[in-house]
Motif scaffolding. Sequence first.
Motif, PDB file in Angstrom:
ATOM      1  N   VAL A   1       8.730   5.193  16.541  1.00 19.63           N
ATOM      2  CA  VAL A   1       7.579   5.690  15.803  1.00 19.63           C
ATOM      3  C   VAL A   1       7.240   4.717  14.675  1.00 19.63           C
ATOM      4  CG1 VAL A   1       6.699   7.545  14.320  1.00 19.63           C
ATOM      5  CG2 VAL A   1       8.063   8.103  16.343  1.00 19.63           C
ATOM      6  N   VAL A   2       5.957   4.446  14.502  1.00 19.37           N
ATOM      7  CA  VAL A   2       5.482   3.580  13.427  1.00 19.37           C
ATOM      8  C   VAL A   2       4.739   4.435  12.406  1.00 19.37           C
ATOM      9  CG1 VAL A   2       4.010   1.628  12.798  1.00 19.37           C
ATOM     10  CG2 VAL A   2       5.260   1.605  14.970  1.00 19.37           C
ATOM     11  N   LEU A   3       5.138   4.340  11.133  1.00 16.54           N
ATOM     12  CA  LEU A   3       4.470   5.055  10.052  1.00 16.54           C
ATOM     13  C   LEU A   3       3.819   4.051   9.114  1.00 16.54           C
ATOM     14  CD1 LEU A   3       7.155   7.754   9.125  1.00 16.54           C
ATOM     15  CD2 LEU A   3       5.195   8.006  10.647  1.00 16.54           C
ATOM     16  N   ARG A   4       2.581   4.311   8.746  1.00 15.37           N
ATOM     17  CA  ARG A   4       1.863   3.442   7.814  1.00 15.37           C
ATOM     18  C   ARG A   4       1.988   4.005   6.395  1.00 15.37           C
ATOM     19  NH1 ARG A   4      -3.995   2.350   9.236  1.00 15.37           N
ATOM     20  NH2 ARG A   4      -4.078   4.621   9.447  1.00 15.37           N
ATOM     21  N   PHE A   5       2.423   3.158   5.477  1.00 10.90           N
ATOM     22  CA  PHE A   5       2.732   3.537   4.102  1.00 10.90           C
ATOM     23  C   PHE A   5       1.878   2.661   3.178  1.00 10.90           C
ATOM     24  CE2 PHE A   5       6.691   4.401   1.175  1.00 10.90           C
ATOM     25  CZ  PHE A   5       5.845   4.895   0.192  1.00 10.90           C
ATOM     26  N   ALA A   6       0.951   3.274   2.426  1.00 10.55           N
ATOM     27  CA  ALA A   6       0.003   2.500   1.616  1.00 10.55           C
ATOM     28  C   ALA A   6       0.151   2.749   0.125  1.00 10.55           C
ATOM     29  CB  ALA A   6      -1.429   2.816   2.057  1.00 10.55           C
ATOM     30  N   ASN A   7      -0.278   1.771  -0.663  1.00  9.56           N
ATOM     31  CA  ASN A   7      -0.356   1.896  -2.113  1.00  9.56           C
ATOM     32  C   ASN A   7      -1.395   0.914  -2.622  1.00  9.56           C
ATOM     33  OD1 ASN A   7       1.156  -0.636  -3.446  1.00  9.56           O
ATOM     34  ND2 ASN A   7       2.187  -0.080  -1.548  1.00  9.56           N
ATOM     35  N   CYS A   8      -1.679   0.966  -3.907  1.00  7.97           N
ATOM     36  CA  CYS A   8      -2.732   0.116  -4.475  1.00  7.97           C
ATOM     37  C   CYS A   8      -2.205  -0.976  -5.400  1.00  7.97           C
ATOM     38  CB  CYS A   8      -3.753   0.975  -5.235  1.00  7.97           C
ATOM     39  SG  CYS A   8      -4.723   2.057  -4.163  1.00  7.97           S
ATOM     40  N   GLN A   9      -0.905  -1.179  -5.404  1.00  5.53           N
ATOM     41  CA  GLN A   9      -0.332  -2.175  -6.296  1.00  5.53           C
ATOM     42  C   GLN A   9      -0.347  -3.575  -5.679  1.00  5.53           C
ATOM     43  OE1 GLN A   9       0.184  -1.475  -9.322  1.00  5.53           O
ATOM     44  NE2 GLN A   9       0.080   0.758  -9.158  1.00  5.53           N
ATOM     45  N   THR A  10      -0.280  -4.586  -6.568  1.00  6.74           N
ATOM     46  CA  THR A  10      -0.318  -5.979  -6.129  1.00  6.74           C
ATOM     47  C   THR A  10       1.086  -6.567  -6.089  1.00  6.74           C
ATOM     48  OG1 THR A  10      -0.688  -6.688  -8.420  1.00  6.74           O
ATOM     49  CG2 THR A  10      -2.626  -6.331  -7.049  1.00  6.74           C
ATOM     50  N   SER A  11       1.168  -7.777  -5.567  1.00  8.30           N
ATOM     51  CA  SER A  11       2.449  -8.469  -5.437  1.00  8.30           C
ATOM     52  C   SER A  11       3.182  -8.520  -6.773  1.00  8.30           C
ATOM     53  CB  SER A  11       2.203  -9.889  -4.924  1.00  8.30           C
ATOM     54  OG  SER A  11       3.404 -10.612  -4.868  1.00  8.30           O
ATOM     55  N   GLY A  12       4.473  -8.253  -6.744  1.00  9.54           N
ATOM     56  CA  GLY A  12       5.276  -8.276  -7.956  1.00  9.54           C
ATOM     57  C   GLY A  12       5.573  -6.893  -8.507  1.00  9.54           C
ATOM     58  N   HIS A  13       4.773  -5.904  -8.121  1.00 13.20           N
ATOM     59  CA  HIS A  13       5.033  -4.544  -8.596  1.00 13.20           C
ATOM     60  C   HIS A  13       6.256  -3.979  -7.877  1.00 13.20           C
ATOM     61  CE1 HIS A  13       4.474  -0.242  -9.373  1.00 13.20           C
ATOM     62  NE2 HIS A  13       3.698  -0.600 -10.379  1.00 13.20           N
ATOM     63  N   PRO A  14       7.076  -3.187  -8.570  1.00 15.71           N
ATOM     64  CA  PRO A  14       8.296  -2.636  -7.967  1.00 15.71           C
ATOM     65  C   PRO A  14       8.069  -1.822  -6.698  1.00 15.71           C
ATOM     66  CG  PRO A  14       8.351  -2.356 -10.335  1.00 15.71           C
ATOM     67  CD  PRO A  14       6.977  -2.854 -10.004  1.00 15.71           C
ATOM     68  N   TRP A  15       6.897  -1.213  -6.566  1.00 17.65           N
ATOM     69  CA  TRP A  15       6.656  -0.428  -5.354  1.00 17.65           C
ATOM     70  C   TRP A  15       6.693  -1.289  -4.107  1.00 17.65           C
ATOM     71  CZ3 TRP A  15       1.898   3.093  -6.923  1.00 17.65           C
ATOM     72  CH2 TRP A  15       2.315   3.980  -7.914  1.00 17.65           C
TER      73      TRP A  15
ATOM     74  N   GLU B   1       5.228   0.374   8.223  1.00 13.21           N
ATOM     75  CA  GLU B   1       4.291  -0.711   7.946  1.00 13.21           C
ATOM     76  C   GLU B   1       3.693  -0.494   6.555  1.00 13.21           C
ATOM     77  OE1 GLU B   1       1.382  -0.711  11.038  1.00 13.21           O
ATOM     78  OE2 GLU B   1       2.719  -1.650  12.511  1.00 13.21           O
ATOM     79  N   GLN B   2       3.835  -1.489   5.676  1.00 13.03           N
ATOM     80  CA  GLN B   2       3.321  -1.369   4.316  1.00 13.03           C
ATOM     81  C   GLN B   2       1.929  -1.979   4.183  1.00 13.03           C
ATOM     82  OE1 GLN B   2       4.358  -2.388  -0.360  1.00 13.03           O
ATOM     83  NE2 GLN B   2       5.773  -3.080   1.215  1.00 13.03           N
ATOM     84  N   TYR B   3       1.038  -1.229   3.519  1.00 15.57           N
ATOM     85  CA  TYR B   3      -0.312  -1.701   3.216  1.00 15.57           C
ATOM     86  C   TYR B   3      -0.488  -1.567   1.699  1.00 15.57           C
ATOM     87  CZ  TYR B   3      -1.120  -1.310   8.229  1.00 15.57           C
ATOM     88  OH  TYR B   3      -1.035  -1.444   9.593  1.00 15.57           O
ATOM     89  N   SER B   4      -0.393  -2.683   1.003  1.00 17.22           N
ATOM     90  CA  SER B   4      -0.488  -2.669  -0.457  1.00 17.22           C
ATOM     91  C   SER B   4      -1.799  -3.298  -0.918  1.00 17.22           C
ATOM     92  CB  SER B   4       0.698  -3.423  -1.062  1.00 17.22           C
ATOM     93  OG  SER B   4       0.736  -4.755  -0.564  1.00 17.22           O
ATOM     94  N   ASP B   5      -1.926  -3.500  -2.237  1.00 14.12           N
ATOM     95  CA  ASP B   5      -3.069  -4.193  -2.831  1.00 14.12           C
ATOM     96  C   ASP B   5      -4.408  -3.539  -2.471  1.00 14.12           C
ATOM     97  OD1 ASP B   5      -4.222  -6.083  -4.432  1.00 14.12           O
ATOM     98  OD2 ASP B   5      -4.220  -7.669  -2.917  1.00 14.12           O
ATOM     99  N   SER B   6      -4.416  -2.192  -2.372  1.00 15.33           N
ATOM    100  CA  SER B   6      -5.638  -1.423  -2.060  1.00 15.33           C
ATOM    101  C   SER B   6      -6.265  -1.818  -0.724  1.00 15.33           C
ATOM    102  CB  SER B   6      -6.675  -1.606  -3.183  1.00 15.33           C
ATOM    103  OG  SER B   6      -6.162  -1.196  -4.428  1.00 15.33           O
ATOM    104  N   THR B   7      -5.454  -2.332   0.199  1.00 20.67           N
ATOM    105  CA  THR B   7      -5.954  -2.761   1.507  1.00 20.67           C
ATOM    106  C   THR B   7      -6.686  -1.644   2.235  1.00 20.67           C
ATOM    107  OG1 THR B   7      -4.093  -4.292   1.711  1.00 20.67           O
ATOM    108  CG2 THR B   7      -5.310  -3.783   3.722  1.00 20.67           C
ATOM    109  N   LEU B   8      -6.185  -0.418   2.097  1.00 18.41           N
ATOM    110  CA  LEU B   8      -6.787   0.713   2.805  1.00 18.41           C
ATOM    111  C   LEU B   8      -7.658   1.582   1.898  1.00 18.41           C
ATOM    112  CD1 LEU B   8      -3.835   1.837   5.112  1.00 18.41           C
ATOM    113  CD2 LEU B   8      -5.675   0.213   5.585  1.00 18.41           C
ATOM    114  N   GLY B   9      -7.915   1.097   0.672  1.00 17.95           N
ATOM    115  CA  GLY B   9      -8.803   1.844  -0.208  1.00 17.95           C
ATOM    116  C   GLY B   9      -8.186   2.168  -1.551  1.00 17.95           C
ATOM    117  N   SER B  10      -8.942   2.888  -2.361  1.00 22.37           N
ATOM    118  CA  SER B  10      -8.485   3.314  -3.683  1.00 22.37           C
ATOM    119  C   SER B  10      -7.444   4.411  -3.540  1.00 22.37           C
ATOM    120  CB  SER B  10      -9.664   3.836  -4.497  1.00 22.37           C
ATOM    121  OG  SER B  10     -10.162   5.038  -3.908  1.00 22.37           O
TER     122      SER B  10
END
Length: 349
Positions: A49-63, A85-94
């Motif tokens: 199973v693949v789970l997509r996990f998103a956040n809005c932080q940029t490189s260097g943030h602890p998340w 699968e990580q999607y950071s830097d607001s890739t998927l939105g606010s």
Amino acid sequence: MKMKKFWVMMLCGVMLVSAAACTKSTSGSVETDTADTSKEATENAGKTVVLRFANCQTSGHPWISSIDEFSALAEEYSNGRLKIEQYSDSTLGSETELMDQVVAGTLDMCVIDPSVGASYSNKLELFALPFLFQDKEQWKKALTGEAGKEYANLIEEETELKILAYWGGSTRNVLSAKEAVTDVSQLKGYKLRLTASELKFNVWEAVGCLPVEVAIGETYSALSSNLCDGMENEMPAFLSFKFYEVAPYLTKTEHEITVRPVFINEDVFNGLDTELQDALVKAMDETTPHEWQAEEDYCKEAETTMINDFGLQEFEIDKEPIIKAVQPVFAEFGEKNGLTEVIQMIQGL
């Protein structure tokens, strides 16, 4: 909330169809040519199973590093069956958009400021109450104890969002442009920049401030032009936006110790077989203390940099008069939103 969810699902439908056309691994999907996210967990037993996990932080943030750690542990504990699968830097939105997508089921997981989901439940604004936690020790006891569990249950019942863990731990303080704030009396008529939040406005008005709503991108100008006397935020934000240049006085109010829940869509979690659920929870439980420490270090580094390299001046303040002034707001919020017991459990610690 149900009507809200209906429209969110309609709006997110296009995204889901598009994603399905591009890849075999959609939200909460099984890696097969005929993946069907509606199958029962028993039917998916033994599959990856693949789970997509998103956040809005940029490189260097602890998340970012914490999600990488969580991903590796989840894969290990599931014997390779669970991939994150990580999607950071607001890739998927606010953050608001990420919340909408997780509610709709077009995104599996996210870590965000919970107050952006207030349209689903006003309970999600709880952690925006300044001085809810008086120190980090109380914060940890509340989130890992019965108060944290009870709150998670209430949110799941009302929103169908499951809280896997509570991340965060950054403190928010007051940054001033004209002079250092060292006594509560100086907050009378103090023009404090805030984001759009009725709850936060009520709290700071109770202290005597005059809240001013200003977008984060316009705050530097607002401070330099005296539209605002000061602002409140976390140390890394002060540093990255260079607010210390126009507001060089930091008052260690520590009025908020941030809580950033890791949300997962309830149906996605329940659709996992027991082995994968256990692996997911175990991986998150092990990652969370590391995230707490990493975020604390991240904030301390930003604070030290501003003091040593840019001349930021720090001051203490007696918090008790402020805490006393906001208690009526706490009582009203708790009674209105069915959170009186949770608030009392937290404050009782």
